[in-house]
Motif scaffolding. Structure first.
Motif, PDB file in Angstrom:
ATOM      1  N   GLU A 237      46.771  44.723  46.327  1.00  0.00           N
ATOM      2  CA  GLU A 237      46.416  45.782  47.272  1.00  0.00           C
ATOM      3  C   GLU A 237      46.052  47.074  46.538  1.00  0.00           C
ATOM      4  OE1 GLU A 237      48.064  48.234  51.136  1.00  0.00           O
ATOM      5  OE2 GLU A 237      49.468  47.015  50.006  1.00  0.00           O
ATOM      6  N   VAL A 238      46.829  47.449  45.533  1.00  0.00           N
ATOM      7  CA  VAL A 238      46.537  48.658  44.753  1.00  0.00           C
ATOM      8  C   VAL A 238      45.178  48.526  44.077  1.00  0.00           C
ATOM      9  CG1 VAL A 238      47.230  49.996  42.721  1.00  0.00           C
ATOM     10  CG2 VAL A 238      48.941  49.305  44.396  1.00  0.00           C
ATOM     11  N   LEU A 239      44.939  47.382  43.472  1.00  0.00           N
ATOM     12  CA  LEU A 239      43.663  47.148  42.809  1.00  0.00           C
ATOM     13  C   LEU A 239      42.506  47.211  43.804  1.00  0.00           C
ATOM     14  CD1 LEU A 239      42.235  46.481  40.172  1.00  0.00           C
ATOM     15  CD2 LEU A 239      42.639  44.060  40.662  1.00  0.00           C
ATOM     16  N   ALA A 240      42.688  46.602  44.970  1.00  0.00           N
ATOM     17  CA  ALA A 240      41.645  46.614  45.995  1.00  0.00           C
ATOM     18  C   ALA A 240      41.364  48.038  46.469  1.00  0.00           C
ATOM     19  CB  ALA A 240      42.055  45.734  47.176  1.00  0.00           C
ATOM     20  N   ARG A 241      42.398  48.832  46.665  1.00  0.00           N
ATOM     21  CA  ARG A 241      42.214  50.219  47.103  1.00  0.00           C
ATOM     22  C   ARG A 241      41.486  51.039  46.049  1.00  0.00           C
ATOM     23  NH1 ARG A 241      47.676  52.234  48.003  1.00  0.00           N
ATOM     24  NH2 ARG A 241      46.680  54.214  48.457  1.00  0.00           N
ATOM     25  N   TYR A 242      41.827  50.827  44.789  1.00  0.00           N
ATOM     26  CA  TYR A 242      41.142  51.542  43.708  1.00  0.00           C
ATOM     27  C   TYR A 242      39.663  51.166  43.689  1.00  0.00           C
ATOM     28  CZ  TYR A 242      39.664  53.036  39.100  1.00  0.00           C
ATOM     29  OH  TYR A 242      38.971  53.622  38.061  1.00  0.00           O
ATOM     30  N   ILE A 243      39.395  49.879  43.737  1.00  0.00           N
ATOM     31  CA  ILE A 243      38.009  49.397  43.690  1.00  0.00           C
ATOM     32  C   ILE A 243      37.215  49.932  44.881  1.00  0.00           C
ATOM     33  CG2 ILE A 243      36.572  47.321  43.867  1.00  0.00           C
ATOM     34  CD1 ILE A 243      38.713  45.950  42.056  1.00  0.00           C
ATOM     35  N   GLU A 244      37.816  49.952  46.056  1.00  0.00           N
ATOM     36  CA  GLU A 244      37.137  50.519  47.225  1.00  0.00           C
ATOM     37  C   GLU A 244      36.860  52.005  47.027  1.00  0.00           C
ATOM     38  OE1 GLU A 244      39.419  49.633  50.699  1.00  0.00           O
ATOM     39  OE2 GLU A 244      38.831  47.515  50.682  1.00  0.00           O
ATOM     40  N   ALA A 245      37.803  52.727  46.426  1.00  0.00           N
ATOM     41  CA  ALA A 245      37.645  54.164  46.206  1.00  0.00           C
ATOM     42  C   ALA A 245      36.496  54.479  45.249  1.00  0.00           C
ATOM     43  CB  ALA A 245      38.949  54.768  45.685  1.00  0.00           C
ATOM     44  N   ILE A 246      36.182  53.531  44.352  1.00  0.00           N
ATOM     45  CA  ILE A 246      35.066  53.769  43.431  1.00  0.00           C
ATOM     46  C   ILE A 246      33.778  53.095  43.907  1.00  0.00           C
ATOM     47  CG2 ILE A 246      36.587  54.166  41.460  1.00  0.00           C
ATOM     48  CD1 ILE A 246      35.776  51.381  40.394  1.00  0.00           C
ATOM     49  N   GLY A 247      33.817  52.574  45.139  1.00  0.00           N
ATOM     50  CA  GLY A 247      32.595  52.069  45.748  1.00  0.00           C
ATOM     51  C   GLY A 247      32.395  50.570  45.724  1.00  0.00           C
ATOM     52  N   GLY A 248      33.438  49.827  45.389  1.00  0.00           N
ATOM     53  CA  GLY A 248      33.309  48.370  45.328  1.00  0.00           C
ATOM     54  C   GLY A 248      34.137  47.670  46.379  1.00  0.00           C
ATOM     55  N   ARG A 249      34.212  46.371  46.258  1.00  0.00           N
ATOM     56  CA  ARG A 249      35.012  45.531  47.156  1.00  0.00           C
ATOM     57  C   ARG A 249      35.601  44.397  46.315  1.00  0.00           C
ATOM     58  NH1 ARG A 249      31.184  43.579  50.507  1.00  0.00           N
ATOM     59  NH2 ARG A 249      31.169  41.546  49.560  1.00  0.00           N
ATOM     60  N   LEU A 250      36.889  44.211  46.399  1.00  0.00           N
ATOM     61  CA  LEU A 250      37.560  43.138  45.671  1.00  0.00           C
ATOM     62  C   LEU A 250      37.532  41.876  46.511  1.00  0.00           C
ATOM     63  CD1 LEU A 250      39.240  42.255  43.192  1.00  0.00           C
ATOM     64  CD2 LEU A 250      41.265  42.916  44.481  1.00  0.00           C
ATOM     65  N   GLU A 251      37.079  40.788  45.930  1.00  0.00           N
ATOM     66  CA  GLU A 251      37.071  39.501  46.610  1.00  0.00           C
ATOM     67  C   GLU A 251      37.921  38.521  45.825  1.00  0.00           C
ATOM     68  OE1 GLU A 251      33.017  38.302  47.191  1.00  0.00           O
ATOM     69  OE2 GLU A 251      32.667  39.873  48.673  1.00  0.00           O
ATOM     70  N   LEU A 252      38.575  37.618  46.539  1.00  0.00           N
ATOM     71  CA  LEU A 252      39.432  36.622  45.904  1.00  0.00           C
ATOM     72  C   LEU A 252      38.775  35.247  45.924  1.00  0.00           C
ATOM     73  CD1 LEU A 252      42.901  37.569  47.436  1.00  0.00           C
ATOM     74  CD2 LEU A 252      42.023  38.117  45.169  1.00  0.00           C
ATOM     75  N   THR A 253      38.941  34.535  44.821  1.00  0.00           N
ATOM     76  CA  THR A 253      38.451  33.171  44.710  1.00  0.00           C
ATOM     77  C   THR A 253      39.564  32.313  44.125  1.00  0.00           C
ATOM     78  OG1 THR A 253      36.212  33.973  44.298  1.00  0.00           O
ATOM     79  CG2 THR A 253      36.673  31.693  43.698  1.00  0.00           C
ATOM     80  N   ALA A 254      39.864  31.212  44.784  1.00  0.00           N
ATOM     81  CA  ALA A 254      40.853  30.261  44.274  1.00  0.00           C
ATOM     82  C   ALA A 254      40.107  29.155  43.546  1.00  0.00           C
ATOM     83  CB  ALA A 254      41.663  29.684  45.429  1.00  0.00           C
ATOM     84  N   THR A 255      40.550  28.831  42.336  1.00  0.00           N
ATOM     85  CA  THR A 255      39.896  27.812  41.527  1.00  0.00           C
ATOM     86  C   THR A 255      40.803  26.592  41.395  1.00  0.00           C
ATOM     87  OG1 THR A 255      38.773  29.539  40.279  1.00  0.00           O
ATOM     88  CG2 THR A 255      38.821  27.345  39.292  1.00  0.00           C
ATOM     89  N   PHE A 256      40.235  25.426  41.703  1.00  0.00           N
ATOM     90  CA  PHE A 256      40.957  24.154  41.610  1.00  0.00           C
ATOM     91  C   PHE A 256      40.199  23.237  40.658  1.00  0.00           C
ATOM     92  CE2 PHE A 256      41.694  26.007  45.779  1.00  0.00           C
ATOM     93  CZ  PHE A 256      43.074  25.971  45.873  1.00  0.00           C
ATOM     94  N   ASP A 257      40.824  22.117  40.286  1.00  0.00           N
ATOM     95  CA  ASP A 257      40.162  21.163  39.396  1.00  0.00           C
ATOM     96  C   ASP A 257      38.846  20.659  39.974  1.00  0.00           C
ATOM     97  OD1 ASP A 257      42.181  21.389  37.531  1.00  0.00           O
ATOM     98  OD2 ASP A 257      43.242  19.601  38.225  1.00  0.00           O
ATOM     99  N   ASP A 258      38.804  20.518  41.292  1.00  0.00           N
ATOM    100  CA  ASP A 258      37.613  19.936  41.915  1.00  0.00           C
ATOM    101  C   ASP A 258      36.675  20.987  42.543  1.00  0.00           C
ATOM    102  OD1 ASP A 258      39.300  20.625  43.964  1.00  0.00           O
ATOM    103  OD2 ASP A 258      39.009  18.763  45.093  1.00  0.00           O
ATOM    104  N   GLY A 259      36.891  22.245  42.259  1.00  0.00           N
ATOM    105  CA  GLY A 259      35.986  23.272  42.776  1.00  0.00           C
ATOM    106  C   GLY A 259      36.688  24.578  43.063  1.00  0.00           C
ATOM    107  N   THR A 260      35.974  25.464  43.740  1.00  0.00           N
ATOM    108  CA  THR A 260      36.518  26.771  44.059  1.00  0.00           C
ATOM    109  C   THR A 260      36.453  27.026  45.558  1.00  0.00           C
ATOM    110  OG1 THR A 260      34.385  27.848  43.742  1.00  0.00           O
ATOM    111  CG2 THR A 260      35.840  27.768  41.831  1.00  0.00           C
TER     112      THR A 260
END
Length: 110
Positions: free
Chosen positions: A77-100
């Motif tokens: 959450e802290v990282l996402a708020r910082y990134i938003e404050a500088i004009g970005g958006r944090l997105e999450l991706t889960a990576t598995f053996d068979d894909g993401t």
């Protein structure tokens, strides 16, 4: 004949001297956090924002922004708020053996 030693022959000794595998993992994570934070701070500077401006957008102190930019991030959450404050958006991706699996905006569930 070269006098160089293979890393595989001397690694165990150096790992032990550094405090063991766990300590190496901890140190690697700390360095990676610092590098990521440095890149984000560069992004902030390139965008013409000061730490004070980012602090105001986040609702925190300038000191806290400085801590974040030195790798002291306590949550996604802290990282996402910082990134938003500088004009970005944090997105999450889960990576598995068979894909993401792209989970999308990290702040949507907060």
């Amino acid at each position: 004949m070269t006098s160089f030693k293979k890393w595989s022959d001397i690694r165990e000794e150096h790992v032990a001297r550094a405090g063991g595998e766990e300590e190496l993992i901890k140190t690697r994570r700390m360095i990676e956090a610092y590098v990521h934070a440095w890149h984000l701070a560069e992004r902030r500077r390139n965008g013409g924002l000061t730490q004070s401006e980012v602090a105001e957008k986040m609702g925190v102190t300038k000191m806290r922004v400085s801590q974040i930019e030195n790798g002291d991030v306590t949550s996604v959450e802290v990282l996402a708020r910082y990134i938003e404050a500088i004009g970005g958006r944090l997105e999450l991706t889960a990576t598995f053996d068979d894909g993401t699996y792209r989970m999308g905006d990290a702040t949507a569930a907060m």
